[in-house]
Design a protein around this motif. Structure first.
Motif, PDB file in Angstrom:
ATOM      1  N   GLN A   1      67.560  38.147 -29.652  1.00 30.14           N
ATOM      2  CA  GLN A   1      67.048  39.083 -28.666  1.00 30.14           C
ATOM      3  C   GLN A   1      67.895  40.348 -28.553  1.00 30.14           C
TER       4      GLN A   1
ATOM      5  N   ASP B   1      54.235  33.006 -32.143  1.00 26.77           N
ATOM      6  CA  ASP B   1      54.792  33.327 -30.828  1.00 26.77           C
ATOM      7  C   ASP B   1      55.980  32.416 -30.517  1.00 26.77           C
TER       8      ASP B   1
ATOM      9  N   SER C   1      69.676  43.983 -29.743  1.00 26.23           N
ATOM     10  CA  SER C   1      69.292  45.168 -30.503  1.00 26.23           C
ATOM     11  C   SER C   1      70.348  45.427 -31.568  1.00 26.23           C
TER      12      SER C   1
ATOM     13  N   THR D   1      65.236  38.124 -35.576  1.00 21.81           N
ATOM     14  CA  THR D   1      64.633  38.646 -34.352  1.00 21.81           C
ATOM     15  C   THR D   1      63.437  37.800 -33.961  1.00 21.81           C
TER      16      THR D   1
ATOM     17  N   TYR E   1      59.664  37.049 -32.963  1.00 17.27           N
ATOM     18  CA  TYR E   1      58.368  37.618 -33.323  1.00 17.27           C
ATOM     19  C   TYR E   1      57.825  38.389 -32.121  1.00 17.27           C
ATOM     20  N   ARG E   2      57.385  39.594 -32.359  1.00 17.12           N
ATOM     21  CA  ARG E   2      56.816  40.417 -31.271  1.00 17.12           C
ATOM     22  C   ARG E   2      55.355  40.053 -31.117  1.00 17.12           C
ATOM     23  N   ARG E   3      55.074  39.353 -30.070  1.00 23.43           N
ATOM     24  CA  ARG E   3      53.715  38.853 -29.879  1.00 23.43           C
ATOM     25  C   ARG E   3      52.790  39.925 -29.330  1.00 23.43           C
ATOM     26  N   ASP E   4      51.539  39.750 -29.668  1.00 21.03           N
ATOM     27  CA  ASP E   4      50.477  40.609 -29.138  1.00 21.03           C
ATOM     28  C   ASP E   4      50.118  40.051 -27.763  1.00 21.03           C
TER      29      ASP E   4
END
Length: 104
Positions: free
Chosen positions: A26, A69, A28, A56, A58-61
Motif C-alpha cells: 500500500q 480484488d 507509494s 502493489t 490491485y486497483r479495483r473498479d
C-alpha cells in the motif's frame, strides 16, 4: 550516507508479517520502502531466485467486482534490454519468518 535511517524503519519488532505485507503493497514509490524483493523458492534440492518489482494492491473498479480484488501483484524478471516482465501475484506470506537458512 549511513543505512541507519533505512534500518530504523524496520526496527519495530511489534509488526506482524501481515502488517509488513500491507505496508509494502500500500506504499507509494516515494515512501522510502524498498520496491524490489528477491524471492527464494525450492523445488527438491534446487534453489530458484526470482526478482519481484513494485508489489502493489490491485486497483479495483468501484463498479465491478473481479477475482483480483484484494490481491497484490508485482512484476517478475530482470530489467534488461530485450527482456520482458511477467505480472505475478505477490505472495501474502512474503514476510513470514522461516528461521535461519544456510546458503552455500
Amino acid at each position: 550516507r549511513s543505512y541507519d535511517e533505512l534500518y530504523a524503519m524496520y526496527s519495530d519488532t511489534t509488526k506482524t508479517a501481515a502488517d509488513l505485507f500491507n505496508q509494502v503493497v500500500q506504499s507509494s514509490s516515494s515512501s522510502g520502502i524498498p520496491k524490489v524483493y528477491l524471492v527464494a523458492t525450492t523445488s527438491g534440492r534446487t534453489l530458484h531466485c526470482h526478482v519481484l518489482h513494485r508489489p502493489t494492491m490491485y486497483r479495483r473498479d468501484p463498479l465491478t467486482a473481479t477475482v483480483w480484488d484484494g490481491r497484490a501483484f508485482a512484476a517478475e524478471g530482470d530489467l534488461l534490454p530485450g527482456d520482458s516482465l511477467s505480472v505475478v501475484e505477490f505472495p501474502t506470506n512474503a514476510f513470514d519468518s522461516i528461521g535461519p537458512v544456510r546458503v552455500l
